[in-house]
Design an enzyme around this catalytic site. Structure first.
Site, mmCIF file in Angstrom:
data_model
loop_
_atom_site.group_PDB
_atom_site.id
_atom_site.type_symbol
_atom_site.label_atom_id
_atom_site.label_comp_id
_atom_site.label_asym_id
_atom_site.label_seq_id
_atom_site.Cartn_x
_atom_site.Cartn_y
_atom_site.Cartn_z
ATOM 1 N N SER A 128 35.425 36.459 34.420
ATOM 2 C CA SER A 128 36.574 35.475 34.543
ATOM 3 C C SER A 128 36.214 34.334 35.092
ATOM 4 O O SER A 128 35.991 34.285 36.145
ATOM 5 C CB SER A 128 37.939 36.360 34.517
ATOM 6 O OG SER A 128 38.685 35.359 34.703
ATOM 7 N N LYS A 182 38.433 44.085 34.080
ATOM 8 C CA LYS A 182 38.489 43.110 33.014
ATOM 9 C C LYS A 182 39.086 43.229 31.669
ATOM 10 O O LYS A 182 40.281 42.472 31.519
ATOM 11 C CB LYS A 182 37.103 43.088 32.519
ATOM 12 C CG LYS A 182 37.516 41.031 31.613
ATOM 13 C CD LYS A 182 37.117 40.329 32.665
ATOM 14 C CE LYS A 182 37.611 38.972 31.844
ATOM 15 N NZ LYS A 182 37.712 38.695 30.433
ATOM 16 N N HIS A 185 43.009 42.634 33.591
ATOM 17 C CA HIS A 185 42.701 41.815 33.423
ATOM 18 C C HIS A 185 43.389 41.061 31.945
ATOM 19 O O HIS A 185 44.579 40.175 32.668
ATOM 20 C CB HIS A 185 41.881 41.674 34.230
ATOM 21 C CG HIS A 185 41.542 39.506 34.412
ATOM 22 N ND1 HIS A 185 41.497 39.093 33.186
ATOM 23 C CD2 HIS A 185 41.537 38.385 35.458
ATOM 24 C CE1 HIS A 185 41.503 37.815 33.644
ATOM 25 N NE2 HIS A 185 41.380 37.367 34.482
ATOM 26 N N ASN A 186 42.764 40.894 31.590
ATOM 27 C CA ASN A 186 42.991 39.974 30.387
ATOM 28 C C ASN A 186 44.403 40.344 29.554
ATOM 29 O O ASN A 186 45.669 39.718 29.207
ATOM 30 C CB ASN A 186 41.732 40.412 29.323
ATOM 31 C CG ASN A 186 41.026 39.270 29.011
ATOM 32 O OD1 ASN A 186 40.141 39.561 30.291
ATOM 33 N ND2 ASN A 186 39.970 39.005 28.274
ATOM 34 N N GLU A 189 47.101 38.540 31.729
ATOM 35 C CA GLU A 189 46.782 37.045 31.558
ATOM 36 C C GLU A 189 47.553 36.985 30.534
ATOM 37 O O GLU A 189 48.246 35.963 30.468
ATOM 38 C CB GLU A 189 45.400 37.164 31.237
ATOM 39 C CG GLU A 189 44.864 35.979 30.460
ATOM 40 C CD GLU A 189 43.728 36.057 29.987
ATOM 41 O OE1 GLU A 189 42.493 36.031 30.852
ATOM 42 O OE2 GLU A 189 43.224 35.639 29.119
HETATM 43 C C1 6PG Z 1 39.011 35.289 31.297
HETATM 44 C C2 6PG Z 1 39.357 35.057 30.134
HETATM 45 C C3 6PG Z 1 38.671 35.027 28.586
HETATM 46 C C4 6PG Z 1 39.182 35.286 27.332
HETATM 47 C C5 6PG Z 1 39.963 34.085 27.246
HETATM 48 C C6 6PG Z 1 40.542 34.336 25.765
HETATM 49 O O1 6PG Z 1 38.740 35.725 32.598
HETATM 50 O O2 6PG Z 1 38.031 34.190 31.062
HETATM 51 O O3 6PG Z 1 40.074 36.489 29.757
HETATM 52 O O4 6PG Z 1 37.707 36.500 28.808
HETATM 53 O O5 6PG Z 1 38.368 35.673 26.328
HETATM 54 O O6 6PG Z 1 40.930 33.591 27.707
HETATM 55 O O7 6PG Z 1 41.104 35.230 25.785
HETATM 56 P P1 6PG Z 1 42.536 35.508 23.653
HETATM 57 O O8 6PG Z 1 41.593 34.468 22.593
HETATM 58 O O9 6PG Z 1 42.234 36.675 23.635
HETATM 59 O O10 6PG Z 1 43.481 35.104 24.228
#
Ligand code: 6PG
Length: 489
Positions: A128, A182, A185-186, A189
């Site tokens: 990430s 991960k 984590h997303n 996010e």
């Molecule tokens: C990271 C992000 C990355 C992710 C994007 C887009 O940790 O660097 O999580 O891996 O792919 O943020 O995610 P979405 O297109 O689903 O918003």
């Protein structure tokens, strides 16, 4: 020259990770299906660095030191399997394949098992931090064959971000555990982003703040408990003007995209029966935003309250309340995320290291924040903490934030501003702290219409209502006495 490490896939993340590893003294071999990409990379960004290229997969494999460490940074899904199938015949027992893409953890579970049969060590690693992170220090979340860890630990911990001198990279756990962490984590996010968007919407629509004023609020919040990468970029986005001097963000179509990792988290939470409501709402909020044409039609026929000019009486108090709402909701979101991780560990038989997970998210990644230092501390003090909300620091923080949190949601609700993430966080909090919920009535309804049975409260047990037994009652006098089988979530 033979390489310490090989990487396939020279898109932006791949190139930057290679440059990062070379900066840390490793020799890296780069390969891409399109040869011109390799040539261009070697002649430009990689020039003068300890980076070598390969002209074919065979050439690539022959240039790696044993045990070979091959990292794949290609599109998740079928391309990963296709590449693994090509590489495996060229590898030897004990060689290591690392998938650094955003793969779905069940795929990593499967790859781990399949490669084990060939004696190949598989590592599924969350990576990430985007382009910048890959180049100067990502958060790395490796899991899979633990035998691989001593061979890759030095490289991974050297190139990863550091937080207070500690690498934001630790061994996560077996099989697909790295990609699982991960994925969560997303999901988090998604939740953090949705909360920030709701705070912006409330300031804009209720408070009548301009984008510059909102940017200043985020700048201030970024110096306090909300200090984080996502708040920081929001501050900058809101003060970024287009060529005509108007905020660019207001010209962007309000329909959110998604690649699916947040959705996977929500689906997994449903599968494991964990109330990870904030991530769920964040995914649904993106889905609702995508219904732009329907929303345009609905906005013309479905009335709601008008926002009066004086909806916000005291601007400073309003902003302070909102900061508390954001902080408390964020605490709930992380508490829910760690509840899910805990349940996954139990269900999948993984031993997961909570303080290490919090530390990995502390720096380098998209959700990096000061706040994660507190979570790391909480789990270091009590590694088996049942819930983050039972930690004194977070319990006190939520208690203190409660009044502002409730006021912000009440105000937004009164004037029709949607707050799915703020509201679901508060509902979760109120549900979690309720010794008694109305599920007694729900159980009665299930038994009434479907003979699904219920259990009795121990203190209410009697001859006709025995404790620890599935009970069915003939509620109407004309239903049968036979109970249906009980489905437990
Ligand atoms: C990271 C992000 C990355 C992710 C994007 C887009 O940790 O660097 O999580 O891996 O792919 O943020 O995610 P979405 O297109 O689903 O918003």
């Amino acid at each position: 020259m033979s390489a310490d490490f090989g990487l396939i896939g020279l898109a932006v993340m791949g190139q930057n990770l290679i440059l990062n590893a070379a900066d840390h003294g490793f020799t890296v071999c780069a390969y891409n299906r399109t040869q011109s990409k390799v040539d261009h990379f070697l002649a430009n960004e990689a020039k003068g660095k300890s980076i070598i290229g390969a002209t074919s997969i065979e050439d690539f494999i022959s240039k790696l030191k044993r045990p070979r460490k091959v990292m794949l940074l290609v599109k998740a899904g079928a391309p990963v399997d296709a590449l693994i199938n090509k590489i495996v015949p060229l590898l030897e027992k004990g060689d290591i394949i690392i998938d650094g893409g955003n793969s779905h953890f069940p795929d990593s579970n499967r790859r781990y098992e399949e490669l084990k049969k060939h004696g190949i060590l598989f590592v599924g690693s969350g990576v990430s931090g985007g382009e910048e992170g890959a180049r100067y220090g990502p958060s790395l979340m490796p899991g899979g064959s633990e035998e691989a860890w001593p061979h890759i630990k030095n490289i991974f911990q050297s190139i990863s971000a550091k937080s207070d001198g500690e690498p934001c990279c630790e061994w996560v756990g077996p099989a697909g555990a790295g990609h699982y962490v991960k994925m969560v984590h997303n999901g988090i996010e998604y939740g953090d982003m949705q909360l920030i968007c709701e705070a912006y919407d409330i300031m804009k629509r209720l408070g009548g703040f301009t984008d510059k004023e909102i940017s200043e609020v985020f700048a201030k919040w970024n110096k306090g408990v909300l200090d984080s990468f996502l708040v920081e970029i929001t501050r900058d986005i809101l003060k970024f003007d287009d060529v005509d001097g108007k905020p660019l963000v207001e010209k962007i179509m309000d329909t959110a995209g998604q690649k699916g990792t947040g959705k996977w988290t929500a689906i997994n939470a449903l599968d494991l029966g964990m109330p990870v409501t904030l991530i769920g709402e964040a995914v649904f909020a993106r889905c609702l935003s995508a219904l732009k044409n329907e929303r345009i039609r609905a906005s013309k026929v479905l009335p709601g309250p008008e926002v009066p000019k004086d909806a916000v009486k005291d601007r400073q108090q309003f902003v302070d309340d909102l900061e508390q709402a954001l902080y408390a909701s964020k605490i709930i979101s992380y508490a829910q995320g760690f509840m899910l991780i805990r349940e996954a560990a139990a269900t999948y038989g993984w031993k997961l290291n909570n303080p290490a997970i919090a530390l990995m998210w502390r720096g380098g990644c998209i959700i990096r924040s000061v706040f994660l230092a507190q979570i790391t501390k909480a789990y270091r003090q009590e590694p088996d903490l049942e819930n983050l909300l039972f930690n004194k620091f977070f319990a006190d923080a939520v208690t203190k934030a409660q009044s502002g949190w409730r006021k912000s949601i009440a105000l937004a609700t009164t004037y029709g501003i949607p707050t799915p993430a703020f509201s679901t966080a508060l509902s979760f909090y109120d549900g979690y702290r309720s010794e008694r919920l109305p599920a007694n009535l729900l159980q009665a309804q299930r038994d009434y219409f479907g003979a699904h049975t219920f259990r009795v409260l121990p203190e209410c047990a009697s001859d006709n209502l025995p404790v620890d037994k599935d009970i069915h009652i003939n509620w109407t006098g004309h239903g049968g006495n036979v109970s249906s089988s009980t489905y437990q979530a």
